[in-house]
Design a protein around this motif. Sequence first.
Motif, PDB file in Angstrom:
ATOM      1  N   ALA A  40       0.844  -1.189   0.000  1.00 33.78           N
ATOM      2  CA  ALA A  40       0.000   0.000   0.000  1.00 33.78           C
ATOM      3  C   ALA A  40       0.882   1.242   0.000  1.00 33.78           C
ATOM      4  CB  ALA A  40      -0.915  -0.003   1.224  1.00 33.78           C
ATOM      5  N   PRO A  41       0.362   2.371  -0.450  1.00 34.14           N
ATOM      6  CA  PRO A  41       1.160   3.607  -0.478  1.00 34.14           C
ATOM      7  C   PRO A  41       1.726   3.934   0.900  1.00 34.14           C
ATOM      8  CG  PRO A  41      -0.870   3.906  -1.695  1.00 34.14           C
ATOM      9  CD  PRO A  41      -0.983   2.574  -1.023  1.00 34.14           C
ATOM     10  N   GLY A  42       3.027   4.159   0.951  1.00 38.69           N
ATOM     11  CA  GLY A  42       3.670   4.538   2.196  1.00 38.69           C
ATOM     12  C   GLY A  42       3.896   3.408   3.170  1.00 38.69           C
ATOM     13  N   LYS A  43       3.591   2.196   2.742  1.00 39.05           N
ATOM     14  CA  LYS A  43       3.760   1.048   3.641  1.00 39.05           C
ATOM     15  C   LYS A  43       4.715   0.033   3.031  1.00 39.05           C
ATOM     16  CE  LYS A  43      -0.720   1.369   5.942  1.00 39.05           C
ATOM     17  NZ  LYS A  43      -1.932   0.617   6.359  1.00 39.05           N
ATOM     18  N   GLU A  44       5.204  -0.845   3.872  1.00 40.02           N
ATOM     19  CA  GLU A  44       6.085  -1.896   3.395  1.00 40.02           C
ATOM     20  C   GLU A  44       5.275  -3.010   2.745  1.00 40.02           C
ATOM     21  OE1 GLU A  44       9.766  -1.396   6.578  1.00 40.02           O
ATOM     22  OE2 GLU A  44       8.581  -3.243   6.521  1.00 40.02           O
ATOM     23  N   ARG A  45       5.953  -3.747   1.911  1.00 38.65           N
ATOM     24  CA  ARG A  45       5.321  -4.910   1.298  1.00 38.65           C
ATOM     25  C   ARG A  45       4.935  -5.926   2.370  1.00 38.65           C
ATOM     26  NH1 ARG A  45       9.432  -7.952  -2.221  1.00 38.65           N
ATOM     27  NH2 ARG A  45      10.027  -8.774  -0.169  1.00 38.65           N
ATOM     28  N   GLU A  46       3.770  -6.551   2.195  1.00 39.06           N
ATOM     29  CA  GLU A  46       3.342  -7.550   3.167  1.00 39.06           C
ATOM     30  C   GLU A  46       2.828  -8.799   2.467  1.00 39.06           C
ATOM     31  OE1 GLU A  46       0.091  -6.340   5.628  1.00 39.06           O
ATOM     32  OE2 GLU A  46      -1.207  -5.816   3.949  1.00 39.06           O
ATOM     33  N   PHE A  47       2.976  -9.882   3.147  1.00 42.83           N
ATOM     34  CA  PHE A  47       2.514 -11.178   2.660  1.00 42.83           C
ATOM     35  C   PHE A  47       0.993 -11.234   2.683  1.00 42.83           C
ATOM     36  CE2 PHE A  47       2.243 -15.618   2.000  1.00 42.83           C
ATOM     37  CZ  PHE A  47       1.325 -16.129   2.908  1.00 42.83           C
ATOM     38  N   VAL A  48       0.408 -11.867   1.668  1.00 44.62           N
ATOM     39  CA  VAL A  48      -1.040 -12.041   1.594  1.00 44.62           C
ATOM     40  C   VAL A  48      -1.421 -13.525   1.635  1.00 44.62           C
ATOM     41  CG1 VAL A  48      -3.109 -11.664   0.209  1.00 44.62           C
ATOM     42  CG2 VAL A  48      -1.318  -9.912   0.279  1.00 44.62           C
ATOM     43  N   ALA A  49      -0.883 -14.301   0.715  1.00 43.57           N
ATOM     44  CA  ALA A  49      -1.235 -15.715   0.627  1.00 43.57           C
ATOM     45  C   ALA A  49      -0.178 -16.443  -0.185  1.00 43.57           C
ATOM     46  CB  ALA A  49      -2.606 -15.908  -0.020  1.00 43.57           C
ATOM     47  N   ALA A  50      -0.101 -17.763   0.006  1.00 42.81           N
ATOM     48  CA  ALA A  50       0.847 -18.568  -0.762  1.00 42.81           C
ATOM     49  C   ALA A  50       0.283 -19.966  -0.946  1.00 42.81           C
ATOM     50  CB  ALA A  50       2.205 -18.625  -0.071  1.00 42.81           C
ATOM     51  N   ILE A  51       0.743 -20.624  -1.996  1.00 37.93           N
ATOM     52  CA  ILE A  51       0.258 -21.951  -2.315  1.00 37.93           C
ATOM     53  C   ILE A  51       1.413 -22.827  -2.763  1.00 37.93           C
ATOM     54  CG2 ILE A  51      -0.289 -21.353  -4.729  1.00 37.93           C
ATOM     55  CD1 ILE A  51      -2.846 -23.101  -4.364  1.00 37.93           C
ATOM     56  N   SER A  52       1.378 -24.083  -2.354  1.00 39.77           N
ATOM     57  CA  SER A  52       2.447 -25.016  -2.691  1.00 39.77           C
ATOM     58  C   SER A  52       2.386 -25.412  -4.161  1.00 39.77           C
ATOM     59  CB  SER A  52       2.334 -26.263  -1.816  1.00 39.77           C
ATOM     60  OG  SER A  52       1.101 -26.940  -2.073  1.00 39.77           O
ATOM     61  N   ARG A  53       3.399 -26.113  -4.606  1.00 39.33           N
ATOM     62  CA  ARG A  53       3.474 -26.523  -6.009  1.00 39.33           C
ATOM     63  C   ARG A  53       2.268 -27.376  -6.417  1.00 39.33           C
ATOM     64  NH1 ARG A  53       9.340 -29.106  -6.022  1.00 39.33           N
ATOM     65  NH2 ARG A  53       8.644 -29.631  -3.937  1.00 39.33           N
ATOM     66  N   SER A  54       1.855 -28.241  -5.521  1.00 42.58           N
ATOM     67  CA  SER A  54       0.730 -29.132  -5.829  1.00 42.58           C
ATOM     68  C   SER A  54      -0.620 -28.460  -5.619  1.00 42.58           C
ATOM     69  CB  SER A  54       0.797 -30.373  -4.955  1.00 42.58           C
ATOM     70  OG  SER A  54       0.608 -30.003  -3.584  1.00 42.58           O
ATOM     71  N   GLY A  55      -0.619 -27.382  -4.833  1.00 43.39           N
ATOM     72  CA  GLY A  55      -1.871 -26.727  -4.499  1.00 43.39           C
ATOM     73  C   GLY A  55      -2.510 -27.249  -3.224  1.00 43.39           C
ATOM     74  N   ILE A  56      -1.887 -28.230  -2.604  1.00 46.08           N
ATOM     75  CA  ILE A  56      -2.478 -28.845  -1.414  1.00 46.08           C
ATOM     76  C   ILE A  56      -2.335 -27.958  -0.188  1.00 46.08           C
ATOM     77  CG2 ILE A  56      -2.223 -30.769   0.204  1.00 46.08           C
ATOM     78  CD1 ILE A  56      -1.570 -32.553  -2.191  1.00 46.08           C
ATOM     79  N   THR A  57      -1.199 -27.299  -0.059  1.00 46.52           N
ATOM     80  CA  THR A  57      -0.927 -26.480   1.128  1.00 46.52           C
ATOM     81  C   THR A  57      -1.046 -25.000   0.785  1.00 46.52           C
ATOM     82  OG1 THR A  57       0.603 -28.154   1.929  1.00 46.52           O
ATOM     83  CG2 THR A  57       0.741 -25.968   2.926  1.00 46.52           C
ATOM     84  N   THR A  58      -1.741 -24.279   1.659  1.00 47.24           N
ATOM     85  CA  THR A  58      -1.894 -22.837   1.475  1.00 47.24           C
ATOM     86  C   THR A  58      -1.616 -22.113   2.789  1.00 47.24           C
ATOM     87  OG1 THR A  58      -4.274 -22.989   1.934  1.00 47.24           O
ATOM     88  CG2 THR A  58      -3.591 -23.047  -0.376  1.00 47.24           C
TER      89      THR A  58
END
Length: 121
Positions: free
Chosen positions: A39-57
Amino acid sequence: VQLQASGGGLVQAGGSLRLSCADPGRTFSNYAVGWFRQAPGKEREFVAAISRSGITTYYADSVKGRFTISRDNAKKVVYLQMDSLKPEDTAVYYCAAGRVLTKSGDEYDYWGQGTLVTVSS
């Protein structure tokens, strides 16, 4: 790996958007993919992630229950479905790919160009 993020736009609070992260390359299924935002004026932040297979999020607490990450390796696309959007979700959203599934942006090797999401109140 060449990531292409798309799907951003202007939406009212409470609305939905679906972001896409595409990689035409052949090795897309070999990578975990994460979404981050800044966001403007803020540091980058993590939102979501997914594994190669899609099983783990993984999800940030701030989006858990509202955002859903998924992937279609046959189409070489990762999606971020964003529901119940809030003005504080306004940011440039980036997708990233890496060998390890992690919440740390420093661990990702490849980054897309970003797509702007604006949520009006």
